[in-house]
Design a protein around this motif. Structure first.
Motif, PDB file in Angstrom:
ATOM      1  N   GLY A 173      -1.879  10.485   1.018  1.00  0.00           N
ATOM      2  CA  GLY A 173      -1.467   9.140   0.630  1.00  0.00           C
ATOM      3  C   GLY A 173      -0.154   8.703   1.239  1.00  0.00           C
ATOM      4  O   GLY A 173      -0.041   7.586   1.755  1.00  0.00           O
ATOM      5  N   VAL A 174       0.856   9.561   1.194  1.00  0.00           N
ATOM      6  CA  VAL A 174       2.174   9.188   1.723  1.00  0.00           C
ATOM      7  C   VAL A 174       2.074   8.871   3.204  1.00  0.00           C
ATOM      8  O   VAL A 174       2.523   7.819   3.668  1.00  0.00           O
ATOM      9  CB  VAL A 174       3.192  10.314   1.469  1.00  0.00           C
ATOM     10  CG1 VAL A 174       4.477  10.057   2.251  1.00  0.00           C
ATOM     11  CG2 VAL A 174       3.494  10.439  -0.019  1.00  0.00           C
ATOM     12  N   ARG A 202       0.789  -1.230   0.000  1.00  0.00           N
ATOM     13  CA  ARG A 202       0.000   0.000   0.000  1.00  0.00           C
ATOM     14  C   ARG A 202       0.828   1.290   0.000  1.00  0.00           C
ATOM     15  O   ARG A 202       0.526   2.201  -0.769  1.00  0.00           O
ATOM     16  CB  ARG A 202      -0.991  -0.014   1.165  1.00  0.00           C
ATOM     17  CG  ARG A 202      -2.193  -0.901   0.904  1.00  0.00           C
ATOM     18  CD  ARG A 202      -3.130  -0.979   2.076  1.00  0.00           C
ATOM     19  NE  ARG A 202      -3.711   0.307   2.420  1.00  0.00           N
ATOM     20  CZ  ARG A 202      -4.741   0.452   3.241  1.00  0.00           C
ATOM     21  NH1 ARG A 202      -5.302  -0.611   3.782  1.00  0.00           N
ATOM     22  NH2 ARG A 202      -5.226   1.649   3.521  1.00  0.00           N
ATOM     23  N   PRO A 203       1.868   1.414   0.834  1.00  0.00           N
ATOM     24  CA  PRO A 203       2.608   2.680   0.783  1.00  0.00           C
ATOM     25  C   PRO A 203       3.337   2.907  -0.533  1.00  0.00           C
ATOM     26  O   PRO A 203       3.477   4.049  -0.981  1.00  0.00           O
ATOM     27  CB  PRO A 203       3.600   2.565   1.956  1.00  0.00           C
ATOM     28  CG  PRO A 203       3.681   1.118   2.255  1.00  0.00           C
ATOM     29  CD  PRO A 203       2.337   0.559   1.930  1.00  0.00           C
ATOM     30  N   LEU A 204       3.802   1.819  -1.178  1.00  0.00           N
ATOM     31  CA  LEU A 204       4.433   1.971  -2.492  1.00  0.00           C
ATOM     32  C   LEU A 204       3.434   2.521  -3.498  1.00  0.00           C
ATOM     33  O   LEU A 204       3.734   3.417  -4.281  1.00  0.00           O
ATOM     34  CB  LEU A 204       4.991   0.633  -2.958  1.00  0.00           C
ATOM     35  CG  LEU A 204       6.099   0.020  -2.088  1.00  0.00           C
ATOM     36  CD1 LEU A 204       6.491  -1.351  -2.627  1.00  0.00           C
ATOM     37  CD2 LEU A 204       7.302   0.940  -2.028  1.00  0.00           C
ATOM     38  N   GLY A 214      -3.672  -4.646  -2.655  1.00  0.00           N
ATOM     39  CA  GLY A 214      -2.865  -3.670  -1.950  1.00  0.00           C
ATOM     40  C   GLY A 214      -2.561  -2.451  -2.794  1.00  0.00           C
ATOM     41  O   GLY A 214      -2.595  -1.314  -2.313  1.00  0.00           O
ATOM     42  N   ILE A 215      -2.241  -2.689  -4.075  1.00  0.00           N
ATOM     43  CA  ILE A 215      -2.010  -1.569  -5.000  1.00  0.00           C
ATOM     44  C   ILE A 215      -3.265  -0.712  -5.125  1.00  0.00           C
ATOM     45  O   ILE A 215      -3.211   0.520  -5.111  1.00  0.00           O
ATOM     46  CB  ILE A 215      -1.583  -2.101  -6.376  1.00  0.00           C
ATOM     47  CG1 ILE A 215      -0.194  -2.741  -6.291  1.00  0.00           C
ATOM     48  CG2 ILE A 215      -1.585  -0.986  -7.427  1.00  0.00           C
ATOM     49  CD1 ILE A 215       0.231  -3.469  -7.548  1.00  0.00           C
ATOM     50  N   SER A 216      -4.408  -1.370  -5.220  1.00  0.00           N
ATOM     51  CA  SER A 216      -5.673  -0.649  -5.330  1.00  0.00           C
ATOM     52  C   SER A 216      -5.967   0.153  -4.070  1.00  0.00           C
ATOM     53  O   SER A 216      -6.255   1.354  -4.121  1.00  0.00           O
ATOM     54  CB  SER A 216      -6.802  -1.654  -5.589  1.00  0.00           C
ATOM     55  OG  SER A 216      -8.060  -1.024  -5.538  1.00  0.00           O
ATOM     56  N   ALA A 217      -5.886  -0.509  -2.909  1.00  0.00           N
ATOM     57  CA  ALA A 217      -6.198   0.172  -1.651  1.00  0.00           C
ATOM     58  C   ALA A 217      -5.204   1.283  -1.343  1.00  0.00           C
ATOM     59  O   ALA A 217      -5.557   2.284  -0.706  1.00  0.00           O
ATOM     60  CB  ALA A 217      -6.218  -0.850  -0.506  1.00  0.00           C
ATOM     61  N   GLY A 218      -3.953   1.118  -1.812  1.00  0.00           N
ATOM     62  CA  GLY A 218      -2.941   2.130  -1.563  1.00  0.00           C
ATOM     63  C   GLY A 218      -3.216   3.448  -2.258  1.00  0.00           C
ATOM     64  O   GLY A 218      -2.639   4.481  -1.894  1.00  0.00           O
ATOM     65  N   SER A 219      -4.080   3.437  -3.256  1.00  0.00           N
ATOM     66  CA  SER A 219      -4.435   4.663  -3.977  1.00  0.00           C
ATOM     67  C   SER A 219      -5.858   5.113  -3.693  1.00  0.00           C
ATOM     68  O   SER A 219      -6.222   6.251  -4.008  1.00  0.00           O
ATOM     69  CB  SER A 219      -4.301   4.437  -5.490  1.00  0.00           C
ATOM     70  OG  SER A 219      -3.079   3.824  -5.800  1.00  0.00           O
ATOM     71  N   GLN A 228      -0.784   5.817   4.045  1.00  0.00           N
ATOM     72  CA  GLN A 228      -0.483   4.455   3.616  1.00  0.00           C
ATOM     73  C   GLN A 228       0.728   3.871   4.333  1.00  0.00           C
ATOM     74  O   GLN A 228       0.767   2.664   4.611  1.00  0.00           O
ATOM     75  CB  GLN A 228      -0.284   4.415   2.098  1.00  0.00           C
ATOM     76  CG  GLN A 228      -1.514   4.798   1.290  1.00  0.00           C
ATOM     77  CD  GLN A 228      -2.732   3.951   1.616  1.00  0.00           C
ATOM     78  OE1 GLN A 228      -2.623   2.835   2.130  1.00  0.00           O
ATOM     79  NE2 GLN A 228      -3.914   4.478   1.326  1.00  0.00           N
ATOM     80  N   ILE A 229       1.722   4.695   4.650  1.00  0.00           N
ATOM     81  CA  ILE A 229       2.865   4.183   5.415  1.00  0.00           C
ATOM     82  C   ILE A 229       2.408   3.739   6.802  1.00  0.00           C
ATOM     83  O   ILE A 229       2.786   2.661   7.292  1.00  0.00           O
ATOM     84  CB  ILE A 229       3.971   5.250   5.508  1.00  0.00           C
ATOM     85  CG1 ILE A 229       4.633   5.442   4.137  1.00  0.00           C
ATOM     86  CG2 ILE A 229       5.024   4.849   6.538  1.00  0.00           C
ATOM     87  CD1 ILE A 229       5.667   6.555   4.091  1.00  0.00           C
ATOM     88  N   VAL A 230       1.573   4.554   7.433  1.00  0.00           N
ATOM     89  CA  VAL A 230       1.072   4.208   8.769  1.00  0.00           C
ATOM     90  C   VAL A 230       0.198   2.960   8.717  1.00  0.00           C
ATOM     91  O   VAL A 230       0.307   2.066   9.569  1.00  0.00           O
ATOM     92  CB  VAL A 230       0.298   5.404   9.362  1.00  0.00           C
ATOM     93  CG1 VAL A 230      -0.499   4.975  10.590  1.00  0.00           C
ATOM     94  CG2 VAL A 230       1.259   6.514   9.739  1.00  0.00           C
TER      95      VAL A 230
END
Length: 469
Positions: free
Chosen positions: A387-388, A82-84, A141-146, A391-393
């Motif tokens: 987002g930054v 997600r953070p990526l 994860g890619i989807s949820a990360g954005s 998603q990291i948290v």
């Protein structure tokens, strides 16, 4: 200030809000954002809720506990990605628009859900089964990360200036309804199917439904309008910067807002524990039936989706900082340990009391933090900023919450779960004391105070030089 041209459009927030958006189109846009967000998080939560059911079918292990830990490790992989995704894709939403990113994210989530529904068991295809689950979780994860930050920005920017708290809260209303739907679906399949049918094919039904609903969400989002505030900012210098420079400017110019945004997201460690692991926690530590625990969680979630929009709407009148994130976090600090201690007592009523109490304090926090996060950043870097930090948290705390809870239980220290959550929320509570007040009547804007001042100075300068070569 020198950074004004980089973070604010010459068009002021008031000018943005005066753009003529027909009420019907505004409602359709909010519906597309809300329904799509609901579908995204339904697909995300159902995995954690049913992990104890399908883990032995997909993941090899010497015991059911080891299979469950393997399933939860795979669940955590989605959070690691997600953070990526948040760092790489969020700037695209600030550059090309919120709508195109939102349409893309829901397609990835639906594809992942369908893979989960159709993957044969380990006994049929061996290690290809856990590998396919891993692939599905990466896609999700890619989807949820954005998704989260794009949806927050989209819904707040589509809201009228005096109702941003309400519109911002809809993102968490949608995720709460998604958790409710996922929990309800889990309760249905676990209570209506016998153990054999549930473990062989019944657990696949909720994933298949999620994949099909994803198609509906994709259609809605592809027909929605872009947010008017983003369109008003597309001519600013920041929007023409490459993504790496945009992120560099974000880190350099908004470090305090990033820290505050991270703290606003960190109580997700409690949300994910309550939403996806509390029924399993009760099942493993007290022997409660999983289906009755899921029913109890459904009751608590029903209350959450009522409280969240009420808090969001109320924040538009009385302010956001003190009444909501501070009271919500303080409630978590005071209640988490006693609630999990109370859970050791038998009875369905005890479980309902525990889950409802937790959801009430979580709802107070959830009702306003999306809007506060949006108001901490100017439109040109809003999705990137949220987002930054978010998603990291979430990757560090939210995705690992069920895994860490399982580890505490396996080690014989189930109350360590409460201590872990309480310490994290206590740190967040301290950061909340530094938050600016943005929601009180007369201060409704999604441009931070410093940025608003810069935009005003920039506008004045432009007016004085109008017609000058």
């Amino acid at each position: 200030m020198a950074n004004a041209p980089r973070i604010a459009s010459p068009k002021s927030p008031s000018a943005t809000n005066k753009r003529d958006v027909p009420p019907r189109r505004r409602r359709l846009n909010i519906l597309a954002g809300t329904v799509g967000h609901f579908i995204e998080w339904y697909d995300w939560y159902i995995y954690g809720l049913l992990a104890a059911v399908f883990s032995s079918q997909i993941f090899p292990g010497g015991s059911s506990a080891m299979s469950l830990i393997s399933a939860l490790l795979t669940y955590a992989v989605g959070f690691v990605v997600r953070p990526l995704s948040g760092i790489i894709i969020s700037p695209l939403a600030d550059r090309y628009g919120r709508r195109v990113v939102l349409a893309t994210t829901i397609g990835g989530m639906a594809a992942g859900s369908l893979i989960l529904a159709l993957t044969p068991p380990f006994s049929a295809i061996g290690y290809a089964a856990p590998l396919l689950f891993l692939l599905a979780r990466v896609l999700q994860g890619i989807s949820a990360g954005s998704e989260m930050q794009s949806a927050i920005a989209y819904m707040v920017e589509n809201g009228s200036t005096d109702r941003r708290g309400l519109f911002g809260s809809l993102s968490n209303v949608a995720s709460g309804l998604a958790t409710l739907a996922a929990t309800g679906m889990g309760a249905i399949v676990t209570s209506t199917l016998n153990t054999h049918d549930l473990e062989t094919w019944g657990w696949r039904i909720p994933f298949a439904i999620g994949g099909l609903l994803g198609v509906v969400g994709l259609l809605l989002r592809s027909r929605a309008d872009e947010s008017p505030e983003f369109e008003a900012a597309v001519d600013s210098a920041a929007d023409r910067q490459p993504e790496n420079l945009r992120l560099r400017e974000l880190l350099r110019r908004h470090p305090k807002a990033l820290l505050q945004t991270a703290a606003l997201s960190a109580p997700a460690v409690a949300y994910y524990t309550w939403a996806t692991f509390l029924p399993t926690y009760a099942h493993l530590t007290t022997g409660r039936d999983l289906d009755s625990a899921l029913v109890g969680n459904t009751i608590g979630l029903g209350l959450l989706v009522i409280i969240v929009p009420l808090c969001g709407a109320l924040s538009d009148r009385i302010g956001r900082r003190k009444p909501f994130p501070i009271i919500g976090a303080a409630g978590m600090v005071v209640l988490f340990y006693p609630l999990l201690l109370l859970l050791q007592r038998p009875g369905f009523g005890v479980y309902v009391t525990v889950t409802v109490s937790g959801w009430v304090v979580l709802a107070i926090w959830q009702g306003v933090y999306p809007t506060i996060q949006a108001e901490l950043f100017p439109a040109a870097v809003r999705v990137s900023g949220i987002g930054v930090a978010h998603q990291i948290v979430i990757a560090a705390l939210g995705g690992t919450a069920p895994l860490i809870a399982s580890a505490f239980i396996e080690a014989g220290h189930p109350m360590g779960v409460a201590v872990y959550m309480t310490v994290i929320v206590l740190v967040c509570l301290i950061v909340y004391l530094t938050l600016p007040e943005t929601g009180r009547s007369g201060t409704h804007t999604t441009t931070p105070p410093a940025a608003a001042s810069d935009a005003e100075n920039s506008s004045t300068c432009m007016e004085s030089t109008e017609g000058t070569p």
